[in-house]
Design an enzyme around this catalytic site. Structure first.
Site, mmCIF file in Angstrom:
data_model
loop_
_atom_site.group_PDB
_atom_site.id
_atom_site.type_symbol
_atom_site.label_atom_id
_atom_site.label_comp_id
_atom_site.label_asym_id
_atom_site.label_seq_id
_atom_site.Cartn_x
_atom_site.Cartn_y
_atom_site.Cartn_z
ATOM 1 N N GLY A 175 0.834 -1.202 0.000
ATOM 2 C CA GLY A 175 0.000 0.000 0.000
ATOM 3 C C GLY A 175 0.868 1.251 0.000
ATOM 4 O O GLY A 175 1.866 1.326 0.717
ATOM 5 N N GLU B 22 2.285 -7.875 -4.260
ATOM 6 C CA GLU B 22 2.607 -9.227 -4.750
ATOM 7 C C GLU B 22 2.476 -10.144 -3.543
ATOM 8 O O GLU B 22 3.416 -10.300 -2.778
ATOM 9 C CB GLU B 22 4.044 -9.260 -5.297
ATOM 10 N N ILE C 161 1.075 2.888 6.667
ATOM 11 C CA ILE C 161 0.292 3.750 7.570
ATOM 12 C C ILE C 161 -0.162 2.953 8.792
ATOM 13 O O ILE C 161 -0.575 3.515 9.792
ATOM 14 C CB ILE C 161 -0.954 4.354 6.869
ATOM 15 N N ASP C 162 -0.062 1.620 8.715
ATOM 16 C CA ASP C 162 -0.566 0.764 9.799
ATOM 17 C C ASP C 162 0.365 0.715 11.000
ATOM 18 O O ASP C 162 -0.057 0.315 12.080
ATOM 19 C CB ASP C 162 -0.786 -0.670 9.299
ATOM 20 N N ARG D 289 -24.183 8.230 13.093
ATOM 21 C CA ARG D 289 -23.713 8.301 11.718
ATOM 22 C C ARG D 289 -22.280 7.777 11.625
ATOM 23 O O ARG D 289 -21.562 7.749 12.624
ATOM 24 C CB ARG D 289 -23.741 9.750 11.217
ATOM 25 N N TYR E 240 -9.061 5.959 1.897
ATOM 26 C CA TYR E 240 -7.743 6.162 1.275
ATOM 27 C C TYR E 240 -7.214 7.577 1.443
ATOM 28 O O TYR E 240 -6.047 7.844 1.127
ATOM 29 C CB TYR E 240 -7.798 5.738 -0.201
ATOM 30 N N GLN F 243 -6.394 8.547 4.131
ATOM 31 C CA GLN F 243 -5.358 8.323 5.141
ATOM 32 C C GLN F 243 -4.015 7.943 4.517
ATOM 33 O O GLN F 243 -2.974 7.926 5.179
ATOM 34 C CB GLN F 243 -5.815 7.238 6.121
HETATM 35 O O1 F6P Z 1 -1.689 -1.534 4.610
HETATM 36 C C1 F6P Z 1 -2.206 -0.262 4.410
HETATM 37 C C2 F6P Z 1 -3.678 -0.347 4.161
HETATM 38 O O2 F6P Z 1 -4.178 0.915 3.899
HETATM 39 C C3 F6P Z 1 -4.474 -0.955 5.301
HETATM 40 O O3 F6P Z 1 -4.666 -0.056 6.369
HETATM 41 C C4 F6P Z 1 -5.742 -1.315 4.568
HETATM 42 O O4 F6P Z 1 -6.500 -2.282 5.259
HETATM 43 C C5 F6P Z 1 -5.188 -1.855 3.255
HETATM 44 O O5 F6P Z 1 -3.950 -1.172 3.033
HETATM 45 C C6 F6P Z 1 -6.070 -1.623 2.048
HETATM 46 O O6 F6P Z 1 -5.472 -2.382 0.991
HETATM 47 P P1 F6P Z 1 -5.626 -1.947 -0.551
HETATM 48 O O7 F6P Z 1 -4.812 -0.708 -0.754
HETATM 49 O O8 F6P Z 1 -5.059 -3.126 -1.306
HETATM 50 O O9 F6P Z 1 -7.096 -1.719 -0.796
#
Ligand code: F6P
Length: 357
Positions: A15, A78, A134-135, A274, A280, A282
């Protein structure tokens, strides 16, 4: 060794996140401009190395990218499981590593990327890994670059939600990324003053969430801010086998956990609820100053290793000191939030609800 002849391969995998270009710059800019090295970027993660899809990075390619979001090289996922089953892909990467006469390969990525990096190390390639996601769930480093930028973005979302929550006296759920770890929700939740923070590491009881909302209302607080990590699970789900959990989630009629919790709140209380999912956002935009500095530290440290021909290492930061450890020590190890983490303690001391009894 004469630096003029060293050739560095570099790729970004998994990501994307803010800070990738800052890290590329940290390695490549001094390598090209100060040591006259050749730096070859591979497109779209490991796929570019497999396909030989590359670009030699010039000084001008590296100019002005410090503040750029995303990655100038492109990225892809990958899945490690597919790679291990497909020796051809590994052989192709090794073949191109040799074809481009690389002295080393620098990979910027998270868990999956480092597992593949270690696999390539085992096949004799000179690899250096830089921790990106980002995790913040990569073992062996206190922080990954991209994490603090995401915390800043998520915190701004929470701040903005505060005003509309107050105006409408609503329970507002903000569902954040983080995959199977709760780092992003924990940091942004505390920074954003969330009343309730639900993370995978502390399986929640919905009754405890409801109690907290009722307590707030009884104190005259007619709105609440609830930060939910996308990987958050209930106490009941925590007791399930993988198969049962998968089945229970596939039956779930909600697109994600935040919507499920919102429904439960509305069913058990009369509080309008709500959901906001920043998604994304983030992962987008310019890196925070912290991440620019961190990514630059990592990139320049990687080059210092290359100058010493010190390979097979994963770079990280511990207690604010950048260092490196063998790839095999970190590959595939997830770093989740310890239950006694200082921020969880601070949250409890503040009266934040984590869905616990
Ligand atoms: O690993 C970063 C991340 O944004 C995670 O927080 C999220 O669950 C995942 O990637 C989303 O994956 P993708 O970009 O393949 O949709």
């Amino acid at each position: 060794m004469d630096y003029q002849r060293k050739t560095i391969g570099i790729l970004t995998s998994g990501g994307d996140c803010p800070g990738l270009n800052a890290a590329i710059r940290g390695v490549a800019k001094p390598a090209v401009e100060l040591y006259g090295m050749k730096v070859i970027g591979f497109a779209n993660g490991y796929r570019g190395l497999m396909e030989g899809h590359s670009i030699e990075l010039s000084s001008s390619d590296l100019s002005g990218i410090l503040t750029e979001g995303g990655t100038i090289l492109g990225t892809s996922r990958e899945p490690f499981k597919q790679l291990v089953k497909n020796q051809d892909k590994i052989d192709q990467m090794i073949k191109n590593y040799k074809k481009f006469s690389l002295d080393c390969l620098v990979v910027l990525g998270g868990n999956g990327t480092h597992k593949t990096a270690n696999l390539l190390k085992q096949h004799g390639l000179n690899i250096i890994g830089l921790p990106k996601t980002i995790d913040n769930d990569l073992y062996g480093t206190d922080f990954t670059f991209g994490f603090h930028s995401a915390v800043d973005i998520a915190t701004e979302v929470i701040d903005r939600i505060h005003s509309t929550a107050q105006s409408h006296s609503r329970a507002m759920i903000i569902e954040l990324m983080g995959h199977k770890a709760g780092w992003l929700s924990l940091y942004a939740g505390i920074a954003g003053g969330a009343d309730i923070i639900l993370i995978p590491e502390l399986p929640y009881s919905i009754d405890n969430v409801i109690n907290k909302l009722n307590q707030r209302h009884a104190m005259g607080k007619k709105f609440s801010i609830i930060v939910v990590a996308e990987g958050a699970i209930s106490k009941a789900e925590a007791k399930m086998s993988k198969k049962q959990f998968k089945a229970s989630r596939s039956d779930m009629t909600y697109s994600s956990i935040g919507y499920k919790i919102a429904k439960q709140i509305e069913e058990k209380t009369n509080f309008e609820t709500r959901v906001t999912v920043p998604g994304y956002q983030q992962r987008g935009g310019t890196p925070s100053a912290y991440d620019r500095v961190l990514a630059t530290k990592f990139g320049t440290y990687a080059l210092s290793l290359i100058l010493k021909s010190d390979y097979g290492l994963a770079v990280g930061i511990t207690d604010n000191v950048v260092s490196a450890r063998p790839l095999e020590e970190i590959a595939g190890k997830l770093k989740v939030v310890p239950k006694d983490h200082m921020l969880i303690k601070s949250g409890f001391a503040l009266g934040t609800c984590f869905g616990q009894d």
